[in-house]
Design a protein around this motif. Sequence first.
Motif, PDB file in Angstrom:
ATOM      1  N   GLY A   1       0.796  -1.229   0.000  1.00 25.54           N
ATOM      2  CA  GLY A   1       0.000   0.000   0.000  1.00 25.54           C
ATOM      3  C   GLY A   1       0.823   1.270   0.000  1.00 25.54           C
ATOM      4  N   PHE A   2       2.148   1.158   0.102  1.00 25.70           N
ATOM      5  CA  PHE A   2       3.005   2.349   0.133  1.00 25.70           C
ATOM      6  C   PHE A   2       3.064   2.971  -1.260  1.00 25.70           C
ATOM      7  CE2 PHE A   2       5.769   0.786   3.912  1.00 25.70           C
ATOM      8  CZ  PHE A   2       4.633   0.825   4.726  1.00 25.70           C
ATOM      9  N   ARG A   3       3.000   4.322  -1.264  1.00 28.06           N
ATOM     10  CA  ARG A   3       3.037   5.032  -2.543  1.00 28.06           C
ATOM     11  C   ARG A   3       4.453   5.550  -2.812  1.00 28.06           C
ATOM     12  NH1 ARG A   3      -2.651   8.482  -2.432  1.00 28.06           N
ATOM     13  NH2 ARG A   3      -4.036   6.653  -2.273  1.00 28.06           N
ATOM     14  N   ARG A   4       5.382   4.624  -2.975  1.00 28.75           N
ATOM     15  CA  ARG A   4       6.765   4.975  -3.328  1.00 28.75           C
ATOM     16  C   ARG A   4       7.118   4.136  -4.559  1.00 28.75           C
ATOM     17  NH1 ARG A   4      10.269   3.890   1.641  1.00 28.75           N
ATOM     18  NH2 ARG A   4       8.625   2.430   2.172  1.00 28.75           N
ATOM     19  N   THR A   5       6.786   4.694  -5.714  1.00 30.60           N
ATOM     20  CA  THR A   5       6.882   3.944  -6.979  1.00 30.60           C
ATOM     21  C   THR A   5       8.292   3.427  -7.243  1.00 30.60           C
ATOM     22  OG1 THR A   5       5.142   5.353  -7.871  1.00 30.60           O
ATOM     23  CG2 THR A   5       6.404   4.013  -9.442  1.00 30.60           C
ATOM     24  N   GLY A   6       9.299   4.289  -7.062  1.00 32.93           N
ATOM     25  CA  GLY A   6      10.682   3.896  -7.355  1.00 32.93           C
ATOM     26  C   GLY A   6      11.130   2.729  -6.500  1.00 32.93           C
ATOM     27  N   SER A   7      10.811   2.783  -5.212  1.00 33.60           N
ATOM     28  CA  SER A   7      11.207   1.720  -4.302  1.00 33.60           C
ATOM     29  C   SER A   7      10.500   0.413  -4.644  1.00 33.60           C
ATOM     30  CB  SER A   7      10.894   2.123  -2.859  1.00 33.60           C
ATOM     31  OG  SER A   7      11.321   1.130  -1.956  1.00 33.60           O
ATOM     32  N   ILE A   8       9.222   0.506  -5.008  1.00 30.62           N
ATOM     33  CA  ILE A   8       8.460  -0.697  -5.360  1.00 30.62           C
ATOM     34  C   ILE A   8       9.006  -1.334  -6.633  1.00 30.62           C
ATOM     35  CG2 ILE A   8       6.203  -1.525  -6.144  1.00 30.62           C
ATOM     36  CD1 ILE A   8       4.931   0.493  -4.238  1.00 30.62           C
ATOM     37  N   ILE A   9       9.313  -0.483  -7.641  1.00 30.67           N
ATOM     38  CA  ILE A   9       9.864  -1.008  -8.905  1.00 30.67           C
ATOM     39  C   ILE A   9      11.198  -1.702  -8.658  1.00 30.67           C
ATOM     40  CG2 ILE A   9      10.822  -0.359 -11.141  1.00 30.67           C
ATOM     41  CD1 ILE A   9       8.675   1.828 -11.289  1.00 30.67           C
ATOM     42  N   LEU A  10      12.068  -1.065  -7.862  1.00 31.38           N
ATOM     43  CA  LEU A  10      13.356  -1.678  -7.538  1.00 31.38           C
ATOM     44  C   LEU A  10      13.161  -2.994  -6.792  1.00 31.38           C
ATOM     45  CD1 LEU A  10      15.556   1.379  -6.455  1.00 31.38           C
ATOM     46  CD2 LEU A  10      15.991  -0.180  -8.353  1.00 31.38           C
ATOM     47  N   GLY A  11      12.178  -2.993  -5.885  1.00 32.19           N
ATOM     48  CA  GLY A  11      11.897  -4.216  -5.127  1.00 32.19           C
ATOM     49  C   GLY A  11      11.435  -5.345  -6.016  1.00 32.19           C
ATOM     50  N   VAL A  12      10.540  -5.030  -6.974  1.00 33.07           N
ATOM     51  CA  VAL A  12      10.051  -6.061  -7.894  1.00 33.07           C
ATOM     52  C   VAL A  12      11.186  -6.595  -8.766  1.00 33.07           C
ATOM     53  CG1 VAL A  12       8.542  -6.492  -9.864  1.00 33.07           C
ATOM     54  CG2 VAL A  12       7.694  -5.181  -7.913  1.00 33.07           C
ATOM     55  N   ILE A  13      12.027  -5.677  -9.283  1.00 39.01           N
ATOM     56  CA  ILE A  13      13.166  -6.105 -10.111  1.00 39.01           C
ATOM     57  C   ILE A  13      14.115  -6.983  -9.297  1.00 39.01           C
ATOM     58  CG2 ILE A  13      15.187  -5.319 -11.393  1.00 39.01           C
ATOM     59  CD1 ILE A  13      13.608  -2.816 -12.155  1.00 39.01           C
ATOM     60  N   LEU A  14      14.360  -6.572  -8.043  1.00 39.89           N
ATOM     61  CA  LEU A  14      15.232  -7.351  -7.160  1.00 39.89           C
ATOM     62  C   LEU A  14      14.628  -8.736  -6.909  1.00 39.89           C
ATOM     63  CD1 LEU A  14      17.688  -7.576  -5.304  1.00 39.89           C
ATOM     64  CD2 LEU A  14      16.338  -6.481  -3.502  1.00 39.89           C
ATOM     65  N   PHE A  15      13.316  -8.791  -6.706  1.00 37.45           N
ATOM     66  CA  PHE A  15      12.632 -10.066  -6.484  1.00 37.45           C
ATOM     67  C   PHE A  15      12.786 -10.987  -7.696  1.00 37.45           C
ATOM     68  CE2 PHE A  15       8.789 -12.641  -7.057  1.00 37.45           C
ATOM     69  CZ  PHE A  15       8.837 -13.404  -5.890  1.00 37.45           C
ATOM     70  N   LEU A  16      12.602 -10.442  -8.903  1.00 38.26           N
ATOM     71  CA  LEU A  16      12.733 -11.237 -10.119  1.00 38.26           C
ATOM     72  C   LEU A  16      14.173 -11.717 -10.323  1.00 38.26           C
ATOM     73  CD1 LEU A  16      10.476  -9.159 -12.554  1.00 38.26           C
ATOM     74  CD2 LEU A  16       9.927 -11.325 -11.411  1.00 38.26           C
ATOM     75  N   ALA A  17      15.135 -10.842  -9.987  1.00 39.23           N
ATOM     76  CA  ALA A  17      16.548 -11.227 -10.131  1.00 39.23           C
ATOM     77  C   ALA A  17      16.890 -12.384  -9.201  1.00 39.23           C
ATOM     78  CB  ALA A  17      17.443 -10.024  -9.849  1.00 39.23           C
ATOM     79  N   ILE A  18      16.387 -12.314  -7.957  1.00 40.19           N
ATOM     80  CA  ILE A  18      16.659 -13.393  -6.997  1.00 40.19           C
ATOM     81  C   ILE A  18      15.940 -14.675  -7.426  1.00 40.19           C
ATOM     82  CG2 ILE A  18      16.372 -14.133  -4.603  1.00 40.19           C
ATOM     83  CD1 ILE A  18      16.757 -11.264  -3.739  1.00 40.19           C
TER      84      ILE A  18
END
Length: 672
Positions: free
Chosen positions: A73-90
């Motif tokens: 629910g957090f509205r921090r687009t950059g952090s969420i995008i980085l998190g998703v990319i990091l999740f996919l990389a792992i």
Amino acid sequence: MGIPDKHKQEISLLHGFIALFLILVVSGFTSYALNLSWGWLRQALALVHLFAGYVIGAIFFFYSYKHFKRTVGFRRTGSIILGVILFLAICYLALTGVLISFTGVLKKQAWLLDSHIVCAILTLFLLVVHLIWHYITFPRNRRSSVPSGFITLSNKIIKPILVVVGVACAITITLLTGNYLIQNNYPNNTVDDYLYAYGDGPFLPSLTMTESGTFVQRRYIAESAQCIECHKGIGEQWMASTHRHAADDPTYVRNVNLLTESKGIAPTRYCEGCHAPVALLTGQLTPGGSHGGKLGTVANKEGISCMSCHGVSHLTSSEGVASFHFSPRESYLFANVDVWPLNFLHQQALKLVPQRHAKDLLSPLLQESQFCSSCHIQFMDKSMNNWGWVKMQDEFLAWSNSKFNSPKELRFSHPQNKQCQDCHMPMIKADDIAADGAGQVRSHYFVGANVMLAKHFGNETLFEMTKEFLQQDKIQLSIEPPEDEQAKQSALYLKAELRNQHKYPVAMYRGEHKKIKVLLTNQGVGHSFPGGTIDLNEAWIDFKVYDGQQRLVTSSGQLQTDGSLGADTVVYKEIAIDRHGKEVWRHDLFNMVGRSYVNVIPAGSTDVVEFDLIVPDWATSPLTISATLKFRKLNQKYLDWVNLKQSVDTNPIIDIARDSVSVKVLKAPASQ
């Protein structure tokens, strides 16, 4: 302010995740960064890396679920995008890691390991960026809880890290210590009071040498079953091959037992260096031991084992008679241990760190004809025959003088110079871990001319391959049409199309005596034909002439009722003799001092054979003249001595090449 209770489970998972992640980083990059050798430490680190990877995978996916649920629910687009990319990389990192743990580091799938390493570096970078971005974009009104939260987090991380590091070190030390104890307590097969019957060398009269100058443990030369666990495709080929059956071949068993009965077990070292290296190198060939011809022994079951070839570092000379230098290879963790989970750890170490395996076992020497010469060159000296030095088979010299070797004069060269391996170990399809990008491996059937052995052990696949190999037009047979002596010269002009004809119509006359020429050309065999044990092999010309009503006019080369060949048969073989001039027909080469007959066709040469033909008065036109080159592995006399049942199934006869011509029969010409 401390960390809220509702986030404690997530933080606990994060503690374990970070601790194991550091172990992964250290174990994964240390060997590459420090350029560690491919020894036991590298293998232990690889196993720790694998273990930590599986554990962290389970923690990561559970942590990710908790973390995403809290932050969605957090509205921090950059952090969420980085998190998703990091999740996919792992996720990709975990997927490639699992695949590597099952398939191993394969040369044909080098991209898998490369992408795993690149993704690991990318994951580290993304993790750092994600944490920094998270801190920078964290709301100011909530930052008061961050310092104490980070302090609490860092304090709680230290303990798990220390525990995990301690466990990893303990596992590594246990692996190395346990492996050392097991390998150094491996039973030695050497027989006590070994008899040095031929001088100081333990293997004489075989010319084999070892790194230590003495015997090796069985685990270094035998245990081929462990190789087959990974190399299933190559293993299936080897199991059917003549190399695998080099010691339990019934003809060899009969022969080596004759040697033992005549001279004792020590002289079998001469034979076993090539037929049963396991028995030779483990010190079994002495009174109280067992040679490879003894059923049930390891040497008998394995014959020329995997390590008999792949354990050779170099050749000791160019004289043959097993003139190779055997060097025990550095063992992988828990090699030759048939206890779970130690055998599982061994397989995983081998899969994850195959570089040492490939470097040790794939010597460039294996690709050269010279390697084959160590056993396919043979001589006998006074120590064995009580007579003197006698030269025997030498396929390497025959190949060296052939067009398939690099010649001095280019005009005689073959368009593609070939090694022994190019013909006898061609690239074939196989479901094997060592297969190249096209799914092929070097054939370990070692196809040659031994059709008898394939039939004896009931391997129809190998039999058909051997039969096809013999019939690949390597030997060309042709019949020269008889000349018409009644033909006359003419001064008349002939048209070009008539002059260009190579074969002219001929005819024979009743009562006429002719010489029929049969030409045999060795155009495709890389050595003399026949090769190998030419005192046992038989290749011969089956010559027949029929008239127009299929009545036999003349013949040569037919089998007698007892299976032997007639006295008029043109045979390609060797007759060895002893000091009394008698034939050495039982392959008891320790009695051989020379030859009374040798007939072979060198590579690139043609043998011209003439057969007499007298056309009978009753012959009708046309005459059909045929010639077939036939081959069988064993002559009848030796076959009977070995007590193998004589039948097509046991000692098959293969038609290698044939030709036929048809000639008109005319009445006798009018007298001139």
